[in-house]
Design a protein around this motif. Structure first.
Motif, PDB file in Angstrom:
ATOM      1  N   LEU A 374      67.670  45.495  12.281  1.00 35.82           N
ATOM      2  CA  LEU A 374      66.682  46.553  12.512  1.00 35.82           C
ATOM      3  C   LEU A 374      67.254  47.715  13.317  1.00 35.82           C
ATOM      4  O   LEU A 374      66.549  48.695  13.566  1.00 35.82           O
ATOM      5  CB  LEU A 374      65.473  45.978  13.259  1.00 35.82           C
ATOM      6  N   LEU A 376      68.483  47.165  16.426  1.00 39.42           N
ATOM      7  CA  LEU A 376      68.172  46.821  17.813  1.00 39.42           C
ATOM      8  C   LEU A 376      69.335  46.041  18.415  1.00 39.42           C
ATOM      9  O   LEU A 376      70.397  45.914  17.803  1.00 39.42           O
ATOM     10  CB  LEU A 376      66.880  46.015  17.865  1.00 39.42           C
ATOM     11  N   LEU A 451      61.281  45.100  20.480  1.00 41.18           N
ATOM     12  CA  LEU A 451      60.687  45.121  19.137  1.00 41.18           C
ATOM     13  C   LEU A 451      59.373  45.905  19.144  1.00 41.18           C
ATOM     14  O   LEU A 451      59.078  46.663  18.212  1.00 41.18           O
ATOM     15  CB  LEU A 451      60.447  43.684  18.658  1.00 41.18           C
ATOM     16  N   LYS A 454      60.333  49.974  20.257  1.00 38.68           N
ATOM     17  CA  LYS A 454      61.300  50.786  19.533  1.00 38.68           C
ATOM     18  C   LYS A 454      61.096  50.765  18.017  1.00 38.68           C
ATOM     19  O   LYS A 454      61.863  51.386  17.285  1.00 38.68           O
ATOM     20  CB  LYS A 454      62.721  50.333  19.862  1.00 38.68           C
ATOM     21  N   CYS A 455      60.070  50.033  17.538  1.00 34.69           N
ATOM     22  CA  CYS A 455      59.844  49.917  16.099  1.00 34.69           C
ATOM     23  C   CYS A 455      58.477  50.488  15.717  1.00 34.69           C
ATOM     24  O   CYS A 455      57.568  50.595  16.546  1.00 34.69           O
ATOM     25  CB  CYS A 455      59.943  48.447  15.658  1.00 34.69           C
ATOM     26  N   LYS A 456      58.328  50.799  14.464  1.00 32.41           N
ATOM     27  CA  LYS A 456      57.056  51.233  13.898  1.00 32.41           C
ATOM     28  C   LYS A 456      56.345  50.004  13.331  1.00 32.41           C
ATOM     29  O   LYS A 456      56.940  49.230  12.574  1.00 32.41           O
ATOM     30  CB  LYS A 456      57.296  52.272  12.806  1.00 32.41           C
ATOM     31  N   TRP A 457      55.071  49.834  13.681  1.00 27.85           N
ATOM     32  CA  TRP A 457      54.304  48.664  13.276  1.00 27.85           C
ATOM     33  C   TRP A 457      53.196  49.091  12.310  1.00 27.85           C
ATOM     34  O   TRP A 457      52.409  49.985  12.634  1.00 27.85           O
ATOM     35  CB  TRP A 457      53.688  47.979  14.489  1.00 27.85           C
ATOM     36  N   VAL A 470      57.225  45.442  10.468  1.00 19.91           N
ATOM     37  CA  VAL A 470      57.877  46.037  11.628  1.00 19.91           C
ATOM     38  C   VAL A 470      59.131  46.743  11.136  1.00 19.91           C
ATOM     39  O   VAL A 470      60.060  46.113  10.626  1.00 19.91           O
ATOM     40  CB  VAL A 470      58.235  44.968  12.677  1.00 19.91           C
ATOM     41  N   ILE A 471      59.146  48.085  11.292  1.00 19.00           N
ATOM     42  CA  ILE A 471      60.230  48.911  10.766  1.00 19.00           C
ATOM     43  C   ILE A 471      61.103  49.362  11.925  1.00 19.00           C
ATOM     44  O   ILE A 471      60.631  50.007  12.865  1.00 19.00           O
ATOM     45  CB  ILE A 471      59.685  50.134  10.009  1.00 19.00           C
ATOM     46  N   GLY A 472      62.388  48.986  11.880  1.00 19.31           N
ATOM     47  CA  GLY A 472      63.297  49.288  12.969  1.00 19.31           C
ATOM     48  C   GLY A 472      63.924  50.655  12.857  1.00 19.31           C
ATOM     49  O   GLY A 472      63.763  51.364  11.852  1.00 19.31           O
ATOM     50  N   SER A 477      63.231  46.505   7.698  1.00 13.39           N
ATOM     51  CA  SER A 477      61.970  45.979   8.226  1.00 13.39           C
ATOM     52  C   SER A 477      61.890  44.477   8.054  1.00 13.39           C
ATOM     53  O   SER A 477      62.582  43.881   7.231  1.00 13.39           O
ATOM     54  CB  SER A 477      60.779  46.643   7.525  1.00 13.39           C
TER      55      SER A 477
END
Length: 540
Positions: A374, A376, A451, A454-457, A470-472, A477
């Motif tokens: 992702l 991370l 997570l 820093k990610c889009k949910w 969950v898009i990193g 994702s």
């Protein structure tokens, strides 16, 4: 004349030695049918198994030469000599006897065979070996049980106990011993020490411990005996005779104490009456009106409201509403006191929704299990432990346990009430490492926070299951199914909430941090260890 004198002198010196030397007599030499066990085998320089010749000769100091391999052992009546396969000769030197050369062919043995046992029986002529002076003392060996916490005296003198064994060097004659340990009946007696060999005595103390069973009427109580934690739920164990203070404790309840006196070999059961809950109040006064209030992850109502009959202790209050940023606060509730939580949720900025990002397999694996990068600090597994697909819930584990079970209760938790550090990567407690191996492990709280932050949910449905995509930062994702949680033998909140264990305790002996999410909300917070949650592994 000088030469004659020299010859006479040599004869005088040699004659006494020759007059004392005797011949060794071969009584028998034959192969045996005895099997050569693995423990008896010895190999030569070519790693071939040697032949073993048992030389029956009750005389010490005998030397052997030829194709011997390794040291020769002697037990007082028999020598064990290992020789390479194919050997035909053996040279024997015995004190007081002429050297003897054995040709095995003279006894129908063409050559020694590897992995076979032979017997050579010899007779030595009368020869008196010099005897060592009798020291007048020998060893006493006491093997005592219990091996720990035991006191041993020999002739009134305290002895060192090493792993349950006492070794003491004593003069010939009668000696006394005394062995004692707390919770056991002492034992004493006498032993005779003589020249025939060391004396070995087995001493097994008989327990006089009492057996106590503590049965609290309130499930999930922690049991303490004289303020020492013993276990959760019904507890049983052995204790020395004496007076004991037995207590049952549970968060949010008033403890109950029972005093009991135990005699030697007592068997007693103590039932502790049901504990009384102790309540306080939480006043949640958040704006906007109608926001959802969850206490310890369970929905309790909407803002504003006063929530009564909340047990005393620490609680997590979460306030959320679609279109607003969720808030989470820790509060401590005292008996008959009101803890107030107030504030205002901040509206989320309206963003143009991007096209859904499909979750797909990557083909990248660690130890046979697929991962997603992702962008991370760690790589995230594509599915839960025990799952057959990315949307499958997989297995449920109590925190610090590596196997599933039929019921998840405080009483059968293996870590509740016990001090534990971070368990990430420890195969004894980490379900990811124990079940997937390799470098897979439970995420830490910090890695879950990364997570979340820093990610889009995106709340979505994948394969018929609800959860978060969950898009990193990398654009890749993962899908986290809202798998719910298990308590007792039941499954709760499936398809509405997600609970995932972290490896990080919260500093107490009963709670750890986990990842909690539902539509419009995701965060880490503390929760009790004994519930059944899914596991999503990570790896470096």
């Amino acid at each position: 004349m000088n030469r004659l004198h020299t010859l006479i002198l040599l004869l005088v010196l040699i004659w006494p030695f020759n007059s004392r030397s005797q011949d060794l007599v071969v009584l028998d030499c034959r192969p045996t049918a005895d099997p050569m066990l693995v423990s008896m085998q010895r190999t030569d320089a070519n790693n071939d198994i040697c032949a073993l010749v048992r030389v029956l000769l009750p005389v010490g100091g005998v030397k052997f030469s030829g194709n011997t391999v390794g040291d020769v052992s002697f037990d007082g009546s028999e020598y064990r000599v290992y020789l390479t396969s194919g050997t035909k000769f053996l040279q024997i030197s015995c004190p007081g006897h002429y050297p003897l050369r054995i040709d095995f062919r003279d006894y129908g043995i063409n050559a020694l065979e590897g992995k076979r046992i032979y017997e050579l029986k010899l007779k030595a002529q009368s020869f008196v070996q010099p005897q060592a002076a009798d020291p007048g003392a020998n060893y006493l060996i006491l093997n005592v049980q219990p091996a720990q916490g035991v006191s041993v005296k020999v002739d009134g003198t305290s002895q060192i106990v090493d792993g349950g064994t006492v070794s003491v060097y004593l003069k010939y004659g009668r000696h006394t011993y005394h062995v004692e340990s707390d919770g056991y009946a002492p034992e004493e007696g006498t032993v005779e020490i003589g020249p025939t060999g060391k004396t070995v005595k087995e001493v097994r103390l008989q327990s006089v411990m009492a057996t106590l069973t503590v049965s609290p009427e309130t499930p999930g109580c922690a049991v303490y005996v004289n303020d020492r934690f013993k276990g959760t739920g019904t507890w049983g164990g052995q204790l020395p005779a004496g007076l004991y203070r037995v207590e049952a404790r549970k968060d949010g309840h008033r403890p109950q104490t029972v005093t009991i006196e135990l005699s030697q070999r007592d068997s007693r059961t103590v039932t502790i009456p049901a504990l009384s809950p102790v309540y306080g109040i939480i006043n949640v006064n958040y704006r906007p009106v109608g926001a959802t209030v969850a206490i310890d992850g369970m929905e309790a109502g909407t803002t504003p409201d006063i929530f009564r009959n909340v047990t005393v202790g620490r609680h997590t209050v979460t306030v959320s509403k679609p279109g607003y940023q969720s808030r989470q606060e820790q509060v401590t509730v005292g008996e008959n006191q009101t803890a107030t939580v107030s504030g205002e949720l901040v509206a989320q900025a309206v963003q143009q929704q991007a096209a859904p990002v499909a979750v797909s397999t990557t083909g990248n694996t660690i130890n046979g299990h697929e991962y997603v990068d992702l962008g991370l600090s760690v790589k995230w597994a594509a599915c839960n432990v025990g799952a057959s697909s990315i949307e499958d819930s997989g297995n449920y584990y109590a925190w610090g346990e590596t196997a599933t079970k039929a019921e998840y209760t405080q009483a059968n938790s293996k870590t509740y009430g016990k001090t534990k550090g971070d368990i990430s990567g420890n195969p004894q407690y980490d379900a990811a490492r124990a079940n997937w191996g390799g470098t897979w492990r439970l995420p830490t709280k910090a890695e879950f926070d990364e997570l979340v932050n820093k990610c889009k949910w995106e709340w979505t449905t994948q394969g018929g299951k609800k959860g978060y995509r969950v898009i990193g930062p990398s654009g890749n994702s993962i899908f986290l199914p809202a798998a719910g949680w298990r308590s007792g033998s039941s499954l709760y909140d499936a398809d509405t909430r997600g609970y995932y264990w972290s490896s990080t305790p919260d500093g107490s002996t009963d709670a750890v941090f986990d990842l909690l999410f539902f539509s419009g909300y995701r965060s880490t917070y503390w929760i009790r260890r004994f519930s059944g949650f899914p596991v999503r592994p990570v790896s470096e």
